[in-house]
Design an enzyme around this catalytic site. Structure first.
Site, PDB file in Angstrom:
ATOM      1  N   LYS A 206      14.119  32.831  46.477  1.00 63.16           N
ATOM      2  CA  LYS A 206      12.879  33.559  46.186  1.00 63.16           C
ATOM      3  C   LYS A 206      12.762  34.694  47.193  1.00 63.16           C
ATOM      4  CE  LYS A 206       9.211  33.461  43.477  1.00 63.16           C
ATOM      5  NZ  LYS A 206       9.063  33.016  42.091  1.00 63.16           N
TER       6      LYS A 206
ATOM      7  N   ASP B  58       8.050  38.335  39.500  1.00 64.17           N
ATOM      8  CA  ASP B  58       7.044  37.317  39.861  1.00 64.17           C
ATOM      9  C   ASP B  58       5.734  38.089  39.970  1.00 64.17           C
ATOM     10  OD1 ASP B  58       6.691  34.378  40.739  1.00 64.17           O
ATOM     11  OD2 ASP B  58       5.658  35.431  42.338  1.00 64.17           O
TER      12      ASP B  58
HETATM   13  P1  NDP Z   1       1.219  38.619  37.415  1.00 67.96           P
HETATM   14  O1  NDP Z   1       1.243  39.480  38.599  1.00 67.96           O
HETATM   15  O2  NDP Z   1       1.641  39.164  36.106  1.00 67.96           O
HETATM   16  O3  NDP Z   1      -0.248  37.989  37.218  1.00 67.96           O
HETATM   17  C1  NDP Z   1      -0.842  37.209  38.214  1.00 67.96           C
HETATM   18  C2  NDP Z   1      -2.246  36.882  37.777  1.00 67.96           C
HETATM   19  O4  NDP Z   1      -2.838  35.992  38.727  1.00 67.96           O
HETATM   20  C3  NDP Z   1      -3.141  38.091  37.718  1.00 67.96           C
HETATM   21  O5  NDP Z   1      -4.134  37.870  36.747  1.00 67.96           O
HETATM   22  C4  NDP Z   1      -3.750  38.117  39.124  1.00 67.96           C
HETATM   23  O6  NDP Z   1      -4.989  38.799  39.194  1.00 67.96           O
HETATM   24  C5  NDP Z   1      -3.944  36.647  39.389  1.00 67.96           C
HETATM   25  N1  NDP Z   1      -3.862  36.388  40.837  1.00 67.96           N
HETATM   26  C6  NDP Z   1      -2.850  36.705  41.676  1.00 67.96           C
HETATM   27  N2  NDP Z   1      -3.132  36.344  42.928  1.00 67.96           N
HETATM   28  C7  NDP Z   1      -4.354  35.787  42.876  1.00 67.96           C
HETATM   29  C8  NDP Z   1      -5.192  35.219  43.840  1.00 67.96           C
HETATM   30  N3  NDP Z   1      -4.840  35.147  45.131  1.00 67.96           N
HETATM   31  N4  NDP Z   1      -6.395  34.725  43.417  1.00 67.96           N
HETATM   32  C9  NDP Z   1      -6.744  34.779  42.103  1.00 67.96           C
HETATM   33  N5  NDP Z   1      -5.988  35.321  41.151  1.00 67.96           N
HETATM   34  C10 NDP Z   1      -4.812  35.809  41.528  1.00 67.96           C
HETATM   35  O7  NDP Z   1       2.090  37.323  37.789  1.00 67.96           O
HETATM   36  P2  NDP Z   1       2.757  36.262  36.829  1.00 67.96           P
HETATM   37  O8  NDP Z   1       1.908  36.038  35.643  1.00 67.96           O
HETATM   38  O9  NDP Z   1       4.173  36.625  36.662  1.00 67.96           O
HETATM   39  O10 NDP Z   1       2.751  34.957  37.764  1.00 67.96           O
HETATM   40  C11 NDP Z   1       1.663  34.039  37.786  1.00 67.96           C
HETATM   41  C12 NDP Z   1       2.127  32.732  38.402  1.00 67.96           C
HETATM   42  O11 NDP Z   1       3.208  32.194  37.608  1.00 67.96           O
HETATM   43  C13 NDP Z   1       2.677  32.807  39.819  1.00 67.96           C
HETATM   44  O12 NDP Z   1       2.387  31.593  40.486  1.00 67.96           O
HETATM   45  C14 NDP Z   1       4.182  32.916  39.597  1.00 67.96           C
HETATM   46  O13 NDP Z   1       4.909  32.486  40.729  1.00 67.96           O
HETATM   47  C15 NDP Z   1       4.327  31.949  38.434  1.00 67.96           C
HETATM   48  N6  NDP Z   1       5.538  32.110  37.649  1.00 67.96           N
HETATM   49  C16 NDP Z   1       5.845  33.296  37.033  1.00 67.96           C
HETATM   50  C17 NDP Z   1       6.971  33.410  36.249  1.00 67.96           C
HETATM   51  C18 NDP Z   1       7.269  34.642  35.479  1.00 67.96           C
HETATM   52  O14 NDP Z   1       8.229  34.599  34.682  1.00 67.96           O
HETATM   53  N7  NDP Z   1       6.538  35.719  35.632  1.00 67.96           N
HETATM   54  C19 NDP Z   1       7.905  32.273  36.108  1.00 67.96           C
HETATM   55  C20 NDP Z   1       7.438  31.049  36.692  1.00 67.96           C
HETATM   56  C21 NDP Z   1       6.315  30.990  37.466  1.00 67.96           C
HETATM   57  P3  NDP Z   1      -5.016  40.318  39.776  1.00 67.96           P
HETATM   58  O15 NDP Z   1      -4.451  41.160  38.683  1.00 67.96           O
HETATM   59  O16 NDP Z   1      -6.450  40.562  40.052  1.00 67.96           O
HETATM   60  O17 NDP Z   1      -4.161  40.295  41.012  1.00 67.96           O
END
Ligand code: NDP
Length: 444
Positions: free
Chosen positions: A126, A166
């Site tokens: 990672k 991510d």
């Molecule tokens: P994105 O950046 O596309 O979206 C993240 C979302 O979570 C946004 O809505 C963001 O809001 C919100 N968010 C981020 N940080 C915080 C925080 N500290 N408090 C509250 N809300 C928060 O990321 P992904 O959708 O790709 O990833 C989401 C999760 O899924 C993560 O844990 C990632 O590790 C996991 N994941 C992702 C994969 C992928 O293929 N993308 C695969 C497997 C796991 P805002 O826009 O306001 O920041």
């Protein structure tokens, strides 16, 4: 003192300033106890758990870039190559101000088991940076990504380490990074996944984590005599994972009534309008207040609150430690049936235990969100073959992988007398393959 307790004590002493990493190690080692106890003498002699909890290497570097005012900015870049016993390191790059070595280590550690669960030949790693993409211009994003790869390119490669997206790293960022890698090395190879479709990306990769989450959730429900039709779902987050989880849940006949971001959340009793959500988040990169402004049925609330809404299925898809003990209590009081994690470690240990103790079907992210990395591995295969599969081909493979994961974790839990404990099942099934490969490869 048991071998697990000895290693836990050592890991805690050695990594005291990394709470997320300690949380992840504790969760895994606690649930592996019966497996470790069955092989205690051999594993201890081989120092298997010490090797498993110590990354192969940690790379930390300076990322200087110039902003639109001509000012030089400096961020810190990280790549933790955790374990390559079963394949090249594989795992995403997180761009978020909260990133530090402990966060990257927890994510890399989880990734080892998740990648093993996919059944595909990928090790765990990672990376990321404390760079905040919010509010930056396209040129600033490009400047950062180019500088980041100018250092990282030395340590990655199609058969060495293959990063992906991510939080904060989507198709735009992967594109800039890939361009810079190609420019420096002269290689046109599958060194990153999540690429655009015109230059080696895979169809269905964008949808894969969210869709995969729902394929697994549907199988879980089916095996407990239920289906998805008319189920009320609460989703948190509104990024890549959340959007495609909402889309697939609604295609399966469920109704998703919430989404959130880091400033607030939406309750939409008519069901989330996915097309509008995509327009707000993927096209305009705007806040959820814009969704609420365009949709009369939607209520916008500041802060946290998604888990207070009554639902049958909860799908946390935002970030780590976003579902706390009080949220778990509210979900149970409201009669939730299943919680399946889309994000990595969104549920605290305390909340997980409460949900499990109260009969909620709980599947941890390393199993339920593995569809993203599985499809990344399918992208690697297509790149090696110099072929592109159709959307349906990739989607069907993804669906089958998620169904297999569910049955593997279910079987592993049953084998050790912990039927229905899918956290233990995921850790055991993921661990066994990696442990056997490590032992076969000698001391390394
Ligand atoms: P994105 O950046 O596309 O979206 C993240 C979302 O979570 C946004 O809505 C963001 O809001 C919100 N968010 C981020 N940080 C915080 C925080 N500290 N408090 C509250 N809300 C928060 O990321 P992904 O959708 O790709 O990833 C989401 C999760 O899924 C993560 O844990 C990632 O590790 C996991 N994941 C992702 C994969 C992928 O293929 N993308 C695969 C497997 C796991 P805002 O826009 O306001 O920041």
């Amino acid at each position: 003192m048991s071998y697990v307790d000895e290693v836990l004590a050592r890991v805690k002493a050695k990594n005291a300033s990394e709470p997320e990493f300690l949380q992840a190690v504790e969760e895994v080692l606690e649930s592996l106890r019966p497996v470790i106890e069955a092989h205690e003498e051999q594993y201890k002699k081989e120092a298997l758990l010490e090797r498993l909890t110590e990354p192969d290497r940690q790379i930390k570097f300076r990322v200087p870039w110039v902003d639109d005012n001509g000012q030089v900015q400096v961020n810190t870049g990280y790549r933790v190559q955790f374990n390559n016993a079963i394949g090249p390191y594989k795992g995403g790059l997180r761009l978020h101000p909260s990133v530090n070595i402990g966060i990257i280590k927890f994510l890399g550690f989880e990734q080892v088991f998740k990648n093993s669960l996919t059944g595909l030949p990928i090790g765990g790693g990672k990376g990321g940076s404390d760079f905040d993409p919010k509010g930056k211009s396209d040129r600033e994003i490009m400047a950062f990504c180019q500088s980041f790869i100018t250092e990282l390119y030395k340590y990655i490669g199609a058969d060495v380490d293959v990063p992906a997206g991510d939080i904060g790293t989507g198709a735009r960022e992967i594109g800039y990074m890939y361009g810079q890698y190609k420019r420096i090395t002269g290689l046109y190879e599958g060194v990153l996944t999540g690429k655009g479709l015109t230059y080696g990306g895979s169809l269905a990769r964008t949808e894969a984590t969210g869709y995969g989450l729902l394929y697994l959730t549907r199988e879980l429900m089916k095996c407990h005599g239920m289906d998805m039709k008319d189920k009320i779902c609460c989703v948190s987050g509104s990024g890549n994972v959340a959007i495609y989880a909402v889309e697939k849940a609604q295609q399966m006949g469920a109704k998703v009534v919430t989404v959130s971001d880091s400033t607030g959340w939406i309750y939409d009793p008519e069901g989330i309008d996915v097309a509008l959500l995509k327009e707000v988040k993927e096209v305009k990169r705007a806040r959820l207040t814009e969704y609420a402004a365009a949709r009369p049925s939607a209520q916008y609330h500041e802060g946290r609150g998604v888990w207070q809404i009554k639902c049958d299925i909860a799908l946390p898809c935002a970030t780590q430690n976003e579902l706390l003990i009080d949220d778990a209590k509210a979900l149970v009081a409201n009669g939730v049936t299943a919680v399946c994690e889309g994000a990595n470690m969104p549920t605290t240990l305390e909340a997980t235990k409460y949900l499990q103790d109260n009969g909620v079907l709980f599947v941890c992210g390393k199993a339920s969100n593995a569809g993203g990395v599985a499809t990344s591995a399918l992208e690697m295969t297509q790149n090696s073959e110099r072929l592109s599969w159709t959307f349906d081909e990739v989607n069907e493979k993804l669906e089958q992988i998620m169904i297999n994961i569910y049955h593997n974790i279910d079987d592993a839990a049953k084998r050790y007398g912990m039927e229905g404990n899918y956290v233990a099942g995921a850790n055991i099934a993921g661990f066994e393959k990696v442990a056997n490969a490590m032992l076969a490869q000698g001391v390394c």
